[in-house]
Motif scaffolding. Sequence first.
Motif, PDB file in Angstrom:
ATOM      1  N   CYS A  89      -3.633  -4.671   3.437  1.00 10.90           N
ATOM      2  CA  CYS A  89      -2.358  -4.810   2.716  1.00 10.90           C
ATOM      3  C   CYS A  89      -1.280  -5.340   3.647  1.00 10.90           C
ATOM      4  CB  CYS A  89      -1.949  -3.471   2.112  1.00 10.90           C
ATOM      5  SG  CYS A  89      -3.152  -2.877   0.896  1.00 10.90           S
ATOM      6  N   THR A 127       1.329   5.170   0.719  1.00 14.06           N
ATOM      7  CA  THR A 127       0.696   6.194   1.545  1.00 14.06           C
ATOM      8  C   THR A 127       1.579   7.437   1.548  1.00 14.06           C
ATOM      9  OG1 THR A 127       0.046   6.748   3.819  1.00 14.06           O
ATOM     10  CG2 THR A 127       1.627   4.974   3.558  1.00 14.06           C
ATOM     11  N   ARG A 172       0.756   7.027   9.458  1.00 13.90           N
ATOM     12  CA  ARG A 172      -0.575   6.849  10.004  1.00 13.90           C
ATOM     13  C   ARG A 172      -0.489   6.409  11.448  1.00 13.90           C
ATOM     14  NH1 ARG A 172      -4.670   6.583   5.953  1.00 13.90           N
ATOM     15  NH2 ARG A 172      -3.647   6.486   3.945  1.00 13.90           N
ATOM     16  N   ALA A 174       0.845  -1.196   0.000  1.00 10.57           N
ATOM     17  CA  ALA A 174       0.000   0.000   0.000  1.00 10.57           C
ATOM     18  C   ALA A 174       0.874   1.237   0.000  1.00 10.57           C
ATOM     19  CB  ALA A 174      -0.882   0.000   1.240  1.00 10.57           C
ATOM     20  N   ARG A 222      -3.687  -6.967  10.903  1.00 14.02           N
ATOM     21  CA  ARG A 222      -2.394  -6.297  10.729  1.00 14.02           C
ATOM     22  C   ARG A 222      -1.257  -7.264  10.951  1.00 14.02           C
ATOM     23  NH1 ARG A 222      -4.143  -1.248  13.078  1.00 14.02           N
ATOM     24  NH2 ARG A 222      -4.648   0.069  11.287  1.00 14.02           N
ATOM     25  N   TRP A 251       3.371  -1.269   3.857  1.00 15.65           N
ATOM     26  CA  TRP A 251       3.088   0.123   3.528  1.00 15.65           C
ATOM     27  C   TRP A 251       4.380   0.764   3.078  1.00 15.65           C
ATOM     28  CZ3 TRP A 251       1.556  -1.246   8.778  1.00 15.65           C
ATOM     29  CH2 TRP A 251       0.222  -1.684   8.849  1.00 15.65           C
ATOM     30  N   LEU A 280      -5.810   0.027   4.240  1.00 16.82           N
ATOM     31  CA  LEU A 280      -4.412  -0.217   4.632  1.00 16.82           C
ATOM     32  C   LEU A 280      -4.276  -1.543   5.355  1.00 16.82           C
ATOM     33  CD1 LEU A 280      -2.909   3.122   5.985  1.00 16.82           C
ATOM     34  CD2 LEU A 280      -2.248   1.872   3.937  1.00 16.82           C
ATOM     35  N   ASN A 328      -7.981   3.594   6.473  1.00 12.70           N
ATOM     36  CA  ASN A 328      -7.310   2.683   7.404  1.00 12.70           C
ATOM     37  C   ASN A 328      -7.755   1.240   7.187  1.00 12.70           C
ATOM     38  OD1 ASN A 328      -5.633   4.505   8.658  1.00 12.70           O
ATOM     39  ND2 ASN A 328      -7.155   5.087  10.200  1.00 12.70           N
ATOM     40  N   ALA A 371      -0.449   2.356  12.236  1.00 15.88           N
ATOM     41  CA  ALA A 371       0.294   1.610  11.218  1.00 15.88           C
ATOM     42  C   ALA A 371       1.717   1.368  11.696  1.00 15.88           C
ATOM     43  CB  ALA A 371       0.306   2.390   9.912  1.00 15.88           C
TER      44      ALA A 371
END
Lengths: 255, 255
Positions: free
Chosen positions: A140, A92, A96, A90, A224, A143, A137, A134, A99
């Motif tokens: 994925c 960005t 974040r 992802a 996550r 990041w 994200l 979010n 993250a």
Amino acid sequence: MNSKLSAPPVPETMQCVRVVLSQTSHPGNIGAAARAMKTMGFSRLVLVNPRTFPDPQAVAMAAGADDVLGGVRICHSLGEALSGTVLALAMTARRRELATEPAWARDAAGECATIAAQGEIALVFGNETSGLSNAELALCNRWAMIPANPAYTSLNLAAAVQLVCYELRLALLAVPPAPTIPGAGLLATHDQIDRLIDHFEQAAVESGFLDPEKPGRLILRLRRFFSRAGLEQEEVSILRGLLSSFKTPTSKRYR
Amino acid sequence: MNSKLSAPPVPETMQCVRVVLSQTSHPGNIGAAARAMKTMGFSRLVLVNPRTFPDPQAVAMAAGADDVLGGVRICHSLGEALSGTVLALAMTARRRELATEPAWARDAAGECATIAAQGEIALVFGNETSGLSNAELALCNRWAMIPANPAYTSLNLAAAVQLVCYELRLALLAVPPAPTIPGAGLLATHDQIDRLIDHFEQAAVESGFLDPEKPGRLILRLRRFFSRAGLEQEEVSILRGLLSSFKTPTSKRYR
């Protein structure tokens, strides 16, 4: 001049890359992204709920990359777009909350190139204004950020696609074909991890650990972790077998 | 994540870089190039004979980079645009006859970053359709290519600016401040080399070596060599002193 860089790369690794544009507002950006992809040797474009597509502006901006536009696949969720991938990167534009630390695009491209031999890769770009949500994200595995001018990080969407495809092209050209390691595990696909997380959720509700009325962040946290962890297919099977073994009707607290 | 990449680089080295767009057809591309530059921390944009500028399309595509557009300098020749530079890097999408082997953009950016401590650098991009002319290429010190898909090398102009500025940004951030070497020579500027070549031409005509009616490629060849050679200012003085010493009226064959 190293002639390797102008040589066509191993076709299989280029073909296992898809570019996913989620919630794109401007069709011109879709066309420009198709052009950017093709200049770097990529052809598989997936759109998640584009506001306007197909559209003449997309065709105009694609220049000679109408074949890429012609092959576009349209999906109704990012999950659907990532089906079959073993790594989704992802992009960005900002750090974040929650993250993990993002990688720089160049390092992330290097990792993608190494993994490309093992399965499908997705490069994921969000909406022009708001980026990826979010929730997106969390679907994925990695990041990454482009190291832009901190005072003005506003790259055009197609410009970001251009840069990341460029980095991945160079990384793929630099990676020697992966040796076949006997017994090395196959990476789990996005779908397999998705089903594993569903399984966890179901088990947690059944065990009473998770109140479905107040789910909090448990599932997001699990997603996550498992998205990042590089699970192999066999490990998914082991975990799911374990989860199944925990299923005890007596522990249902909320039903 | 290496925090160095998001830190503002040494301002002097960013400010000594100019982006030169020659004979640009579409004002939208000028705006998009301004935006691409600003995302990578560069602000000095020079236009050589743009077809249409200023133009509302340029402003629209610049997004928040209107300060870059506001500072544009317009020149009537590439030579004028390169005045004061010690290194001009010409981007080309194809190999050219007569040109020396181009570098890949990444290697060229590394060289630019090393030289940026010594003086002004120009990144030079030609017309959208035809690129830089051979005469324009000959005014530059280095040529570079983006390692694109050989089957489709057609990068949008602003996308090419984005990639090259990105490479130069990363290269500048990676280069430690140059040590001051006592006695190291200052690089000659574009203008000083220009006058040296004029001097050669004049001397060659006066000596009878060059027939001004049939100049052939002699001057172009000399320009190519001296553009590439990394001449120092003192070396220019020595060569010009030598040339002056050769001036013997008796040797004029064509006058």
